[in-house]
Design a protein around this motif. Structure first.
Motif, PDB file in Angstrom:
ATOM      1  N   LEU A  41       0.825  -1.213   0.000  1.00 56.42           N
ATOM      2  CA  LEU A  41       0.000   0.000   0.000  1.00 56.42           C
ATOM      3  C   LEU A  41       0.857   1.260   0.000  1.00 56.42           C
ATOM      4  O   LEU A  41       0.410   2.321  -0.445  1.00 56.42           O
TER       5      LEU A  41
ATOM      6  N   LEU B  75      -2.246   7.266  -3.295  1.00 54.38           N
ATOM      7  CA  LEU B  75      -3.583   7.782  -3.023  1.00 54.38           C
ATOM      8  C   LEU B  75      -3.538   8.540  -1.706  1.00 54.38           C
ATOM      9  O   LEU B  75      -2.892   8.098  -0.751  1.00 54.38           O
TER      10      LEU B  75
ATOM     11  N   LYS C   2      -6.563   6.140   1.709  1.00 55.22           N
ATOM     12  CA  LYS C   2      -6.543   4.694   1.480  1.00 55.22           C
ATOM     13  C   LYS C   2      -7.468   3.963   2.457  1.00 55.22           C
ATOM     14  O   LYS C   2      -7.396   2.745   2.587  1.00 55.22           O
TER      15      LYS C   2
ATOM     16  N   LEU D 270      -9.489   1.052   1.085  1.00 56.97           N
ATOM     17  CA  LEU D 270      -8.635  -0.101   0.804  1.00 56.97           C
ATOM     18  C   LEU D 270      -8.275  -0.826   2.094  1.00 56.97           C
ATOM     19  O   LEU D 270      -8.274  -2.061   2.159  1.00 56.97           O
ATOM     20  N   GLU D 271      -7.985  -0.063   3.133  1.00 49.15           N
ATOM     21  CA  GLU D 271      -7.651  -0.649   4.431  1.00 49.15           C
ATOM     22  C   GLU D 271      -8.856  -1.379   5.021  1.00 49.15           C
ATOM     23  O   GLU D 271      -8.705  -2.428   5.657  1.00 49.15           O
TER      24      GLU D 271
ATOM     25  N   THR E 190      -3.036  -1.420  -7.504  1.00 53.99           N
ATOM     26  CA  THR E 190      -3.784  -1.366  -6.244  1.00 53.99           C
ATOM     27  C   THR E 190      -4.315  -2.746  -5.883  1.00 53.99           C
ATOM     28  O   THR E 190      -4.271  -3.155  -4.709  1.00 53.99           O
TER      29      THR E 190
END
Length: 426
Positions: free
Chosen positions: A181, A186, A189, A192-193, A221
């Motif tokens: 990551l 970005l 995030k 995403l996390e 990603t």
């Protein structure tokens, strides 16, 4: 994919055998990898090898295993070796097993059936008592536990089709991606996390759709998420990666993902596998794909990330709420990340400082370049002929113009030039 005639012939042949075995009989055509995995699992149980869960906790017991060799010879199992994934390899025309399940005996056969197009692989399960109808249940249980105890479980797999035979789906074990990551540029995030945390906890499923022009960072990603998920110290998750090049219908892809639960399925360019209603696409195939997706998203231990270059290329039925929890749009690279990406690609701090120059930042921002463009720019700057001039802003600006002119003829006027970028939520 199997031609329709061959599918019909195969169906008739299998149904004929099943009818002769009785109402408690069940059969299923398997792909070669699953076929070998089930055989290996039965052999491990027969040999007393370590399996998960241990034999004492299993709801069934393998009482005996035989190898069948024509014209009618039953022998002890013929194990010829162990493959790199620690699955037993055996040689016989059919592996036979007697399994006790729910206090009843079931007879299993995993034969190789010759066919003029090649060999077919299947499993037949028939109960000793014709009134006992647990053959399907036992087959599903054996398949799931065989996968759980195979070398494929908890790995990063790529699926592909061998030739045109849909029963010959190939599993290739891939190394875990090295990108993290930290390599994804970005500013926010958190979504995403959240996805990674859900995978690690396995308490609820999530489905994300990544949308963006080529080069905006969707694939990187996905790789970073895969790498983080494979680090989980809890019970492993199998990651399956497919793209349009795999040539496997979407409904078949979901069927395989079901077998590997818990699973993270990553589909690159899902639009090329699904299509849109206003493009030429078989309505039956689309309906089948949507039904498979609906079944997939209902499971709490199923996770999905799909990517597409344009959300309008994906059928509206596929994008409706409930099928995807979040649509993330990837755009051009934020100017604040120019120096970081240049440093990552060049390992040259002095060169990264050049990209803090206002003229360069403004030029790149006006062009709305993405990371792919910037990576290409750095590759050119690292050429020997730029050794003396790459730190000169005028040289960098001239090269930006040169690359932009060469690329703009290859993309639509409204497209961006590139690769990793910020995103917006729908």
């Amino acid at each position: 994919m199997l031609p329709p005639k061959r599918r019909d012939n195969l169906k008739e042949k299998i149904e004929g055998i099943t009818n002769k075995l009785g109402v408690s009989a069940y059969t299923r055509v398997l792909d070669y990898e699953i076929f070998q995995t089930i055989k290996s699992y039965l052999l491990k149980l027969y040999n007393g090898d370590k399996v998960v869960p241990p034999p004492s906790e299993l709801p069934f017991k393998v009482e005996d295993v035989f190898s069948f060799i024509p014209p009618g010879i039953l022998t002890f199992p013929t194990i010829v070796g162990i493959d790199p994934l620690e699955n037993y390899a055996s040689f016989e025309n059919a592996l036979l097993a007697i399994v006790r399940y729910n206090d009843k005996r079931y007879f299993l056969s995993l034969p190789i059936i010759p066919d003029r197009f090649g060999n077919l692989y299947s499993i037949f399960v028939v109960g000793e008592d014709p009134e006992e109808l647990y053959s399907i249940e036992l087959t599903n249980l054996l398949t799931k536990l065989a996968i759980r105890n195979s070398g494929y479980y908890g790995k990063f797999l790529r699926l592909s089709l061998v030739g045109e035979n849909i029963e010959r789906v190939k599993f290739k074990v891939l190394p875990s991606p090295t990108i993290t990551l930290n390599d994804i540029y970005l500013k926010d995030k958190s979504d995403l996390e959240d996805f990674i945390e859900a995978v690690k906890r396995k308490n609820y499923g999530l489905r994300y759709l990544f949308v963006g022009e080529p080069g905006t960072g969707k694939t990187d990603t996905v790789k970073a998420i895969i790498a983080e998920c494979l680090k989980s110290e809890s019970d492993g998750i199998t990651v399956i990666e497919v793209d349009a090049g795999c040539k496997i219908p979407l409904n078949i892809i979901f069927e395989y993902a079901e077998i590997f639960s818990p699973v993270l399925l990553c589909i690159d360019d899902i639009d090329l596998l699904v299509g849109t209603r206003d493009k030429l696409f078989n309505p039956k195939e689309l309906s089948s794909a949507l039904q498979a997706l609906d079944g997939f998203v209902k499971r709490d231990d199923h996770y999905l990330i799909a990517t597409t270059n344009d959300r309008h290329l994906v059928d509206i039925a596929l994008r409706r709420p409930g099928r995807f929890d979040l649509i993330i749009e990837f755009k051009e690279l934020d100017p604040d990340f120019y120096p970081s990406l240049v440093l990552r690609e060049s390992k040259d701090e002095r060169l990264s400082e050049v990209f803090k120059e206002e003229k360069i930042r403004k030029k790149l921002a006006i062009l709305k370049v993405t990371g792919a463009f910037l990576v290409t720019l750095v590759k050119h700057l690292l050429k020997q002929r730029y050794n003396e001039t790459k730190y000169d802003p005028h040289t960098v600006l001239a090269l930006i113009d040169k690359l932009h002119k060469s690329f703009k003829f290859e993309v639509k006027q409204e497209e961006k030039l590139g690769f990793v970028g910020g995103f917006e939520h729908e």
